[in-house]
Design a protein around this motif. Structure first.
Motif, PDB file in Angstrom:
ATOM      1  N   GLU A 160      13.686  22.154  10.927  1.00 18.05           N
ATOM      2  CA  GLU A 160      12.992  23.418  10.690  1.00 18.05           C
ATOM      3  C   GLU A 160      12.929  24.261  11.960  1.00 18.05           C
ATOM      4  O   GLU A 160      13.044  25.493  11.912  1.00 18.05           O
ATOM      5  CB  GLU A 160      11.584  23.153  10.162  1.00 18.05           C
ATOM      6  CG  GLU A 160      10.857  24.415   9.732  1.00 18.05           C
ATOM      7  CD  GLU A 160       9.490  24.123   9.153  1.00 18.05           C
ATOM      8  OE1 GLU A 160       8.725  25.082   8.968  1.00 18.05           O
ATOM      9  OE2 GLU A 160       9.185  22.949   8.886  1.00 18.05           O
ATOM     10  N   ALA A 161      12.752  23.601  13.110  1.00 14.63           N
ATOM     11  CA  ALA A 161      12.700  24.342  14.372  1.00 14.63           C
ATOM     12  C   ALA A 161      14.050  24.976  14.697  1.00 14.63           C
ATOM     13  O   ALA A 161      14.120  26.105  15.191  1.00 14.63           O
ATOM     14  CB  ALA A 161      12.250  23.422  15.507  1.00 14.63           C
ATOM     15  N   TYR A 162      15.149  24.260  14.427  1.00 18.99           N
ATOM     16  CA  TYR A 162      16.470  24.843  14.613  1.00 18.99           C
ATOM     17  C   TYR A 162      16.646  26.069  13.707  1.00 18.99           C
ATOM     18  O   TYR A 162      17.149  27.119  14.138  1.00 18.99           O
ATOM     19  CB  TYR A 162      17.572  23.823  14.307  1.00 18.99           C
ATOM     20  CG  TYR A 162      17.834  22.835  15.408  1.00 18.99           C
ATOM     21  CD1 TYR A 162      18.475  23.223  16.592  1.00 18.99           C
ATOM     22  CD2 TYR A 162      17.466  21.494  15.271  1.00 18.99           C
ATOM     23  CE1 TYR A 162      18.727  22.299  17.609  1.00 18.99           C
ATOM     24  CE2 TYR A 162      17.716  20.575  16.276  1.00 18.99           C
ATOM     25  CZ  TYR A 162      18.346  20.984  17.435  1.00 18.99           C
ATOM     26  OH  TYR A 162      18.589  20.077  18.439  1.00 18.99           O
ATOM     27  N   HIS A 163      16.243  25.916  12.466  1.00 22.55           N
ATOM     28  CA  HIS A 163      16.365  27.013  11.499  1.00 22.55           C
ATOM     29  C   HIS A 163      15.567  28.233  11.970  1.00 22.55           C
ATOM     30  O   HIS A 163      16.071  29.364  11.971  1.00 22.55           O
ATOM     31  CB  HIS A 163      15.870  26.543  10.137  1.00 22.55           C
ATOM     32  CG  HIS A 163      15.880  27.608   9.087  1.00 22.55           C
ATOM     33  ND1 HIS A 163      17.010  27.951   8.389  1.00 22.55           N
ATOM     34  CD2 HIS A 163      14.880  28.416   8.619  1.00 22.55           C
ATOM     35  CE1 HIS A 163      16.728  28.920   7.537  1.00 22.55           C
ATOM     36  NE2 HIS A 163      15.442  29.217   7.651  1.00 22.55           N
ATOM     37  N   ASN A 164      14.326  27.993  12.362  1.00 23.49           N
ATOM     38  CA  ASN A 164      13.472  29.095  12.803  1.00 23.49           C
ATOM     39  C   ASN A 164      14.006  29.742  14.084  1.00 23.49           C
ATOM     40  O   ASN A 164      13.956  30.966  14.233  1.00 23.49           O
ATOM     41  CB  ASN A 164      12.046  28.588  13.019  1.00 23.49           C
ATOM     42  CG  ASN A 164      11.370  28.188  11.723  1.00 23.49           C
ATOM     43  OD1 ASN A 164      11.749  28.650  10.642  1.00 23.49           O
ATOM     44  ND2 ASN A 164      10.371  27.324  11.814  1.00 23.49           N
ATOM     45  N   ARG A 165      14.503  28.912  14.986  1.00 19.49           N
ATOM     46  CA  ARG A 165      15.055  29.471  16.223  1.00 19.49           C
ATOM     47  C   ARG A 165      16.301  30.305  15.923  1.00 19.49           C
ATOM     48  O   ARG A 165      16.551  31.326  16.585  1.00 19.49           O
ATOM     49  CB  ARG A 165      15.368  28.365  17.229  1.00 19.49           C
ATOM     50  CG  ARG A 165      15.695  28.908  18.628  1.00 19.49           C
ATOM     51  CD  ARG A 165      15.863  27.800  19.651  1.00 19.49           C
ATOM     52  NE  ARG A 165      17.066  26.998  19.419  1.00 19.49           N
ATOM     53  CZ  ARG A 165      17.459  26.019  20.231  1.00 19.49           C
ATOM     54  NH1 ARG A 165      16.728  25.708  21.305  1.00 19.49           N
ATOM     55  NH2 ARG A 165      18.554  25.325  19.963  1.00 19.49           N
ATOM     56  N   GLY A 166      17.073  29.879  14.924  1.00 23.60           N
ATOM     57  CA  GLY A 166      18.235  30.659  14.523  1.00 23.60           C
ATOM     58  C   GLY A 166      17.850  32.067  14.122  1.00 23.60           C
ATOM     59  O   GLY A 166      18.481  33.052  14.551  1.00 23.60           O
ATOM     60  N   HIS A 167      16.806  32.204  13.318  1.00 27.08           N
ATOM     61  CA  HIS A 167      16.359  33.533  12.910  1.00 27.08           C
ATOM     62  C   HIS A 167      15.824  34.333  14.096  1.00 27.08           C
ATOM     63  O   HIS A 167      16.060  35.547  14.193  1.00 27.08           O
ATOM     64  CB  HIS A 167      15.299  33.410  11.816  1.00 27.08           C
ATOM     65  CG  HIS A 167      15.877  33.148  10.461  1.00 27.08           C
ATOM     66  ND1 HIS A 167      16.524  34.114   9.725  1.00 27.08           N
ATOM     67  CD2 HIS A 167      15.933  32.013   9.713  1.00 27.08           C
ATOM     68  CE1 HIS A 167      16.943  33.607   8.583  1.00 27.08           C
ATOM     69  NE2 HIS A 167      16.605  32.332   8.545  1.00 27.08           N
ATOM     70  N   ALA A 168      15.107  33.665  14.983  1.00 33.38           N
ATOM     71  CA  ALA A 168      14.586  34.360  16.163  1.00 33.38           C
ATOM     72  C   ALA A 168      15.729  34.844  17.048  1.00 33.38           C
ATOM     73  O   ALA A 168      15.686  35.958  17.599  1.00 33.38           O
ATOM     74  CB  ALA A 168      13.665  33.428  16.947  1.00 33.38           C
ATOM     75  N   ARG A 169      16.760  34.042  17.192  1.00 32.36           N
ATOM     76  CA  ARG A 169      17.904  34.449  17.999  1.00 32.36           C
ATOM     77  C   ARG A 169      18.656  35.612  17.365  1.00 32.36           C
ATOM     78  O   ARG A 169      19.136  36.509  18.076  1.00 32.36           O
ATOM     79  CB  ARG A 169      18.829  33.244  18.220  1.00 32.36           C
ATOM     80  CG  ARG A 169      18.307  32.289  19.277  1.00 32.36           C
ATOM     81  CD  ARG A 169      19.205  31.075  19.479  1.00 32.36           C
ATOM     82  NE  ARG A 169      18.893  30.425  20.736  1.00 32.36           N
ATOM     83  CZ  ARG A 169      19.380  29.238  21.111  1.00 32.36           C
ATOM     84  NH1 ARG A 169      20.187  28.561  20.296  1.00 32.36           N
ATOM     85  NH2 ARG A 169      19.052  28.720  22.273  1.00 32.36           N
ATOM     86  N   LEU A 170      18.740  35.616  16.052  1.00 37.78           N
ATOM     87  CA  LEU A 170      19.360  36.758  15.375  1.00 37.78           C
ATOM     88  C   LEU A 170      18.616  38.046  15.702  1.00 37.78           C
ATOM     89  O   LEU A 170      19.225  39.072  16.025  1.00 37.78           O
ATOM     90  CB  LEU A 170      19.350  36.544  13.863  1.00 37.78           C
ATOM     91  CG  LEU A 170      20.558  35.887  13.207  1.00 37.78           C
ATOM     92  CD1 LEU A 170      20.343  35.824  11.702  1.00 37.78           C
ATOM     93  CD2 LEU A 170      21.852  36.619  13.523  1.00 37.78           C
ATOM     94  N   LEU A 171      17.294  37.991  15.610  1.00 45.69           N
ATOM     95  CA  LEU A 171      16.475  39.167  15.895  1.00 45.69           C
ATOM     96  C   LEU A 171      16.564  39.588  17.356  1.00 45.69           C
ATOM     97  O   LEU A 171      16.325  40.752  17.691  1.00 45.69           O
ATOM     98  CB  LEU A 171      15.015  38.891  15.517  1.00 45.69           C
ATOM     99  CG  LEU A 171      14.751  38.735  14.014  1.00 45.69           C
ATOM    100  CD1 LEU A 171      13.337  38.238  13.768  1.00 45.69           C
ATOM    101  CD2 LEU A 171      14.982  40.061  13.293  1.00 45.69           C
ATOM    102  N   SER A 172      16.914  38.628  18.215  1.00 48.41           N
ATOM    103  CA  SER A 172      17.055  38.919  19.649  1.00 48.41           C
ATOM    104  C   SER A 172      18.475  39.339  20.008  1.00 48.41           C
ATOM    105  O   SER A 172      18.766  39.595  21.181  1.00 48.41           O
ATOM    106  CB  SER A 172      16.650  37.699  20.476  1.00 48.41           C
ATOM    107  OG  SER A 172      15.311  37.341  20.216  1.00 48.41           O
ATOM    108  N   GLY A 173      19.371  39.379  19.018  1.00 48.16           N
ATOM    109  CA  GLY A 173      20.749  39.805  19.258  1.00 48.16           C
ATOM    110  C   GLY A 173      21.710  38.707  19.649  1.00 48.16           C
ATOM    111  O   GLY A 173      22.861  38.977  19.997  1.00 48.16           O
TER     112      GLY A 173
END
Length: 202
Positions: A160-173
């Motif tokens: 779940e942390a990998y998944h959530n970090r993936g979305h955060a990284r998308l939002l960060s470009g």
């Protein structure tokens, strides 16, 4: 006849004493009932534990979480606050109060309780993930990524942390980093991440 009645009464009292649950057993029963959705019965167990042991922090904490599930936010807050008063270093109570505050849309208050949770237990991996989610909602994507990264460092297969970090990284470009995280989340069993790869990693 009187002796017989007395004997029966004594046997009854003895049987009650044998089968009477301790406060600890009542709390365990309460948690078991809570986990199966029997909230009313769970409350009765926690109520009885508190009646027998009024300073039992774990009983207040358990009762508070049942009240939260029943949408009794005021009662839940009162019980969890009492648990913390009785046991100021009660990690689980701070984490549970963060859940409650988050549900009440008190994001800042929830983060404060998660900060305290992690001060008391720096390896409480779920608290990093939860704090990351709230930070992301507040627009702090750098802090969000740091929390997920810390969670992963403690629990390397935390899907779940990998998944959530993936979305955060998308939002960060950081699309490449995001896609790597979605892939890792999928490998760790979070299969919804494969949908993200199809949609966002073309």
């Amino acid at each position: 006849m009187k002796k017989k009645n007395l004997l029966i009464a004594l046997l009854f009292l003895f049987s009650v004493a044998i089968y009477a649950q301790t406060p600890e057993e009542l709390v365990l029963s309460g948690h078991n009932l809570d986990s199966t959705g029997n909230y009313d019965l769970a409350l009765k167990k926690f109520d009885k534990a508190i009646k027998l042991k009024p300073d039992y922090a774990e009983a207040y904490n358990g009762r508070g979480m049942v009240k939260l599930k029943q949408q009794d936010h005021e009662g839940a807050m009162k019980d969890i606050n009492r648990a913390i008063e009785l046991k100021p270093a009660y990690v689980e109570a701070y984490y549970n109060r963060a859940i409650l505050k988050n549900e009440l849309e008190d994001s800042r208050g929830a983060i404060q309780d998660l900060d305290k949770t992690l001060e008391l237990d720096p390896n409480y991996v779920q608290a990093y993930n939860f704090r990351g989610l709230i930070r992301g909602r507040l627009g702090d994507h750098l802090g969000e990524i740091q929390d997920y990264t810390k969670a992963i460092s403690i629990k390397p297969n935390y899907a779940e942390a990998y998944h959530n970090r993936g979305h955060a990284r998308l939002l960060s470009g950081d699309k490449n980093g995001a896609c790597l995280d979605f892939s890792k989340a999928g490998e760790c069993g979070y299969f919804k991440s494969y949908d993200d790869i199809k949609e966002k990693c073309k």
